[in-house]
Design a protein around this motif. Structure first.
Motif, PDB file in Angstrom:
ATOM      1  N   LYS A   1       4.902   7.081   1.023  1.00  0.00           N
ATOM      2  CA  LYS A   1       5.296   6.330   2.013  1.00  0.00           C
ATOM      3  C   LYS A   1       4.746   4.752   1.597  1.00  0.00           C
ATOM      4  O   LYS A   1       3.331   4.551   1.420  1.00  0.00           O
ATOM      5  CB  LYS A   1       4.496   6.697   3.205  1.00  0.00           C
TER       6      LYS A   1
ATOM      7  N   SER B   1       3.932   0.549   2.631  1.00  0.00           N
ATOM      8  CA  SER B   1       3.912  -0.287   3.682  1.00  0.00           C
ATOM      9  C   SER B   1       3.261  -1.568   3.008  1.00  0.00           C
ATOM     10  O   SER B   1       3.054  -1.916   1.907  1.00  0.00           O
ATOM     11  CB  SER B   1       2.787   0.232   4.560  1.00  0.00           C
ATOM     12  N   TRP B   2       3.655  -2.684   3.773  1.00  0.00           N
ATOM     13  CA  TRP B   2       3.530  -4.159   3.343  1.00  0.00           C
ATOM     14  C   TRP B   2       3.308  -4.998   4.503  1.00  0.00           C
ATOM     15  O   TRP B   2       3.294  -4.506   5.704  1.00  0.00           O
ATOM     16  CB  TRP B   2       4.498  -4.529   2.350  1.00  0.00           C
TER      17      TRP B   2
ATOM     18  N   SER C   1      -3.777  -2.123  -1.657  1.00  0.00           N
ATOM     19  CA  SER C   1      -2.888  -3.260  -1.811  1.00  0.00           C
ATOM     20  C   SER C   1      -3.151  -4.076  -3.082  1.00  0.00           C
ATOM     21  O   SER C   1      -4.265  -4.062  -3.693  1.00  0.00           O
ATOM     22  CB  SER C   1      -3.255  -4.289  -0.656  1.00  0.00           C
TER      23      SER C   1
ATOM     24  N   LYS D   1       0.795  -1.316  -0.017  1.00  0.00           N
ATOM     25  CA  LYS D   1      -0.266  -0.012   0.119  1.00  0.00           C
ATOM     26  C   LYS D   1       0.791   1.201   0.035  1.00  0.00           C
ATOM     27  O   LYS D   1       2.015   1.346   0.716  1.00  0.00           O
ATOM     28  CB  LYS D   1      -0.913   0.236   1.202  1.00  0.00           C
TER      29      LYS D   1
ATOM     30  N   SER E   1      11.915  -2.987   9.430  1.00  0.00           N
ATOM     31  CA  SER E   1      10.358  -2.602   9.521  1.00  0.00           C
ATOM     32  C   SER E   1       9.535  -2.962   8.472  1.00  0.00           C
ATOM     33  O   SER E   1      10.160  -3.331   7.221  1.00  0.00           O
ATOM     34  CB  SER E   1      10.293  -0.948   9.720  1.00  0.00           C
ATOM     35  N   GLN E   2       8.239  -2.645   8.082  1.00  0.00           N
ATOM     36  CA  GLN E   2       7.540  -3.161   7.214  1.00  0.00           C
ATOM     37  C   GLN E   2       6.984  -1.743   6.458  1.00  0.00           C
ATOM     38  O   GLN E   2       5.834  -1.551   5.891  1.00  0.00           O
ATOM     39  CB  GLN E   2       6.483  -3.906   7.388  1.00  0.00           C
ATOM     40  N   THR E   3       7.681  -0.743   6.612  1.00  0.00           N
ATOM     41  CA  THR E   3       7.257   0.546   6.073  1.00  0.00           C
ATOM     42  C   THR E   3       8.549   1.395   5.415  1.00  0.00           C
ATOM     43  O   THR E   3       9.789   0.893   5.874  1.00  0.00           O
ATOM     44  CB  THR E   3       6.528   1.361   7.101  1.00  0.00           C
TER      45      THR E   3
END
Length: 239
Positions: A136, A138-139, A220, A126, A172-174
């Motif tokens: 930004k 993220s996942w 997503s 996303k 991290s996942q971002t």
């Protein structure tokens, strides 16, 4: 308790019948993804087991098995009973049980299967617009042991795969992607990596910075919507 039976093929001998006995060996085996795990237990029994099974950690019976019998009657039979497990993403590491039973009792033996697997692919990518020149990302990642996984991100301008930025070893996942061009499309890929290797597939998404500073997000998945893709194609044809 031993039971004395009849001797059919040999003179001056006694056939002993009792519960199966499994030799205690090979308590730990190690196989990695892509390999075939061979789980073996040696069963000694007379008469032969009426139930002979390998079970996975969830208690499900393994279908891929092989039985080799030695020692002809009337002696106690030695049975090499093996299970074959193709180690893949869905394989569960843990305790696998060999179970043998006949009319006189039963016995069991546990073998611990351990190893390494490639990490699963990142999902649910996303992108949220932060400014006209920054996004930004993220996942999500479904692997249970997240502490041993890092992520590698690659994003390329105009989906050309030639003007790209690579960010490795993310914990991290971002990820904030600054310094982008205004109103420009970007192809983004996220891969997971652990000590064994990189995920066989990477999560992908095509996204864009805004024409003006607005708050906008892309959902997503690995593809943009039809409207977004049409705008992308129209813009690139005009260049």
């Amino acid at each position: 308790m031993h039971h004395f039976g009849d001797c059919y093929s040999h003179k001056n001998c006694t056939s002993i019948t009792d519960a199966p006995e499994i030799a205690r060996s090979n308590a730990n085996v190690n196989y990695n993804e892509g390999e075939t795990a061979h789980l073996v237990c040696d069963v000694i029994a007379n008469p032969e087991p009426t139930r002979l099974e390998w079970m996975d950690p969830s208690g499900h019976v393994i279908e891929e098995t092989e039985t080799v019998i030695s020692s002809p009657p009337p002696f106690r039979k030695v049975i090499e009973f093996s299970a074959h497990v193709e180690v893949g993403q869905d394989t569960v590491f843990g305790n696998y049980s060999c179970f043998a039973a006949n009319d006189y009792g039963n016995d069991s033996h546990v073998v611990l299967l351990s190893g390494q697997k490639f990490p699963g692919s990142p999902t649910h990518l996303k992108v949220v617009v932060i400014s006209a020149t920054s996004l930004k990302l993220s996942w999500a990642h479904g692997l249970e042991d997240k502490t041993s996984v890092t992520f590698n991100v690659k994003y390329c301008r105009n989906n050309s795969r030639s003007t790209c930025t690579v960010v490795d070893d993310l914990q991290s996942q971002t990820l904030l992607m600054p310094g982008l061009s205004i109103y420009t499309w970007y192809w983004v890929a996220v891969c997971a990596e652990n000590a064994f290797g990189q995920s066989r597939k990477c999560g992908e998404i095509v996204t864009s910075t805004p024409r003006t500073l607005t708050s906008k997000s892309f959902g997503s998945g690995s593809k943009v919507s039809r409207i977004d893709k049409a705008a992308y194609n129209k813009k690139n044809r005009s260049r």
